[in-house]
Design an enzyme around this catalytic site. Structure first.
Site, PDB file in Angstrom:
ATOM      1  N   CYS A 199     -38.326   9.948  38.996  1.00  0.00           N
ATOM      2  CA  CYS A 199     -39.158  10.672  38.032  1.00  0.00           C
ATOM      3  C   CYS A 199     -40.189   9.723  37.438  1.00  0.00           C
ATOM      4  O   CYS A 199     -39.915   8.547  37.239  1.00  0.00           O
ATOM      5  CB  CYS A 199     -38.264  11.231  36.925  1.00  0.00           C
ATOM      6  SG  CYS A 199     -39.132  12.310  35.777  1.00  0.00           S
ATOM      7  N   CYS A 254     -27.066  22.435  39.466  1.00  0.00           N
ATOM      8  CA  CYS A 254     -28.180  21.730  38.853  1.00  0.00           C
ATOM      9  C   CYS A 254     -28.873  20.975  39.971  1.00  0.00           C
ATOM     10  O   CYS A 254     -28.262  20.128  40.622  1.00  0.00           O
ATOM     11  CB  CYS A 254     -27.603  20.785  37.790  1.00  0.00           C
ATOM     12  SG  CYS A 254     -28.836  19.752  37.026  1.00  0.00           S
ATOM     13  N   CYS A 312     -38.897   9.147  30.129  1.00  0.00           N
ATOM     14  CA  CYS A 312     -38.206   9.426  28.858  1.00  0.00           C
ATOM     15  C   CYS A 312     -37.168   8.321  28.624  1.00  0.00           C
ATOM     16  O   CYS A 312     -36.428   7.949  29.526  1.00  0.00           O
ATOM     17  CB  CYS A 312     -37.528  10.797  28.912  1.00  0.00           C
ATOM     18  SG  CYS A 312     -38.697  12.152  29.118  1.00  0.00           S
ATOM     19  N   GLU A 364     -29.504  13.831  43.657  1.00  0.00           N
ATOM     20  CA  GLU A 364     -28.201  14.289  43.178  1.00  0.00           C
ATOM     21  C   GLU A 364     -28.253  15.776  42.855  1.00  0.00           C
ATOM     22  O   GLU A 364     -29.271  16.283  42.400  1.00  0.00           O
ATOM     23  CB  GLU A 364     -27.821  13.519  41.900  1.00  0.00           C
ATOM     24  CG  GLU A 364     -27.609  12.043  42.159  1.00  0.00           C
ATOM     25  CD  GLU A 364     -27.405  11.245  40.881  1.00  0.00           C
ATOM     26  OE1 GLU A 364     -27.073  11.843  39.840  1.00  0.00           O
ATOM     27  OE2 GLU A 364     -27.584  10.021  40.935  1.00  0.00           O
ATOM     28  N   CYS A 406     -27.477  12.713  35.357  1.00  0.00           N
ATOM     29  CA  CYS A 406     -28.125  12.399  36.628  1.00  0.00           C
ATOM     30  C   CYS A 406     -28.600  10.962  36.723  1.00  0.00           C
ATOM     31  O   CYS A 406     -28.870  10.315  35.736  1.00  0.00           O
ATOM     32  CB  CYS A 406     -29.308  13.327  36.815  1.00  0.00           C
ATOM     33  SG  CYS A 406     -28.776  14.851  37.537  1.00  0.00           S
TER      34      CYS A 406
END
Ligand code: SAH
Length: 350
Positions: free
Chosen positions: A113, A106, A117, A93, A334
């Site tokens: 990932c 961005c 987190c 994205e 995102c």
């Protein structure tokens, strides 16, 4: 022989390659300009290159083209969010935000990932691979082509952890920054990290004038470890020591990001603890009212807590802003579009 992705070559690599094709080196600069400054998608658009060289390039290389699968536009502020397909059917994205001072994109640095987190949607669907430099720069080229808008600022805050894909990210910054390419000044480039400490030291010595943002989000190791697995590897003390070194070497101010979560990290005591950590540093704090994600445990802080947190920091001399929410109606946080894409990809496999 497999064709090579010509967008991935630096100007120096392209010069070498053109010579290997038996051509004069100076053509490399012309080709580099077509690819990176103009952003062409067809060799025949390179009008100052001879037909024979264009044919050689077509036979041996290809121009990387990313495909926009979906574009959502916010009715509130014009923010546009793109789902972009890569050559291997993975998807990322990018978000285009329009500010008075120019257009900011961005970009994603990885497909998914690994960082885990707890509050972040990008990590929930797992990690597929890192992006190569031309796929990062390609997001700018693709969005500029698609919208006709000129982009002047870049933030590495999309899907992925940029400092977990160090070499490709640095190469992409050099491509974006190149005078014969998009020529976007490093001061217009920000990179955000959850705190991969050794690579903060490496970045400090790259001689790149980019702005570094640190995702801090908590003031004690215990709390940070509950939110961000990376905190188990590096303590806040180690992280801030690296930040101080970064400031010392580059002379650049660091921006600390702090997502405000209801009852978790948004009290007056938390604000004072943050003051204590950052006092005396060349730093700026960016407060982000947490974006609530599906099945997430965290809720957004109340308006008055956000206000109090900001005022406490500012009155103690720490310059603090609250990030304006853009594209709230299209869910510009995102990971959401990629999630939908992955579900669809799974279904068509069956
Ligand atoms: N991996 C990098 C960049 C990606 S995210 C990093 O961790 O910094 C960009 C910023 O948005 C980071 O500060 C990240 O912690 C924050 N963020 C992620 N999910 C969020 C959410 N749901 N609400 C508020 N901020 C969030």
């Amino acid at each position: 022989m497999e064709k090579i992705n010509i967008n991935e070559l630096t100007l120096e690599e392209l010069e070498k390659y053109i010579e290997e094709l038996g051509e004069k080196k100076f053509h490399a600069k012309q080709i580099f300009k077509w690819l990176h400054k103009i952003g062409v998608t067809d060799f025949d658009q390179m009008t100052d290159i001879s037909k024979s060289l264009r044919e050689k390039l077509k036979a041996n290389t290809y121009i990387l083209e990313l495909q926009v699968l979906e574009c959502q536009t916010s009715k509130k502020d014009g923010t546009q969010k793109f789902l972009i397909k890569l050559q291997d059917d993975t998807a990322i994205e990018s978000v285009l935000m329009k500010y008075h001072h120019g257009n900011t994109i961005c970009v994603s640095s990885q497909v998914g990932c690994k960082m885990g987190c707890k509050f972040c949607a990008s990590t929930k669907e797992g990690f597929e691979r890192s992006l190569i430099a031309s796929e990062i720069e390609g997001q700018l080229q693709t969005v500029q082509r698609y919208t006709g808008e000129k982009i002047s600022n870049i933030v590495y805050m999309g899907i992925g952890e940029p400092l977990d894909n160090y070499d490709n990210v640095i190469k992409s910054i050099r491509l974006i920054n190149h005078p014969q390419g998009l020529n976007i000044g490093a001061r217009h480039i920000s990179l955000s990290t959850c705190g991969v400490v050794p690579n903060i030291y490496r970045l400090a010595n790259e001689n790149i004038q980019a702005t570094l943002s640190i995702s801090l989000h908590a003031t004690t190791d215990e709390k940070r470890q509950q939110m961000m697995p990376i905190a188990r590897r590096y303590s806040i003390d180690e992280l801030l020591t690296a930040c101080k070194e970064y400031i010392k070497i580059t002379g650049r101010r660091i921006s600390f990001e702090y997502a405000l979560i209801l009852g978790e990290n948004d009290s007056y005591e938390d604000a004072m603890a943050l003051v204590k950590l950052l006092r005396g540093m060349l730093a700026h704090v960016n407060l982000i009212p947490v974006n609530e994600i599906k099945n997430g445990a965290y809720k957004k802080s109340k308006e008055e807590s956000i206000e109090r947190f900001m005022n406490t920091l500012n009155s103690c001399g720490i310059v603090t802003t609250v990030r304006r929410e853009l594209g709230s109606d299209i869910d510009a946080a995102c990971g959401q579009l990629r999630k939908k894409y992955l579900e669809k990809r799974e279904n068509t496999k069956m």
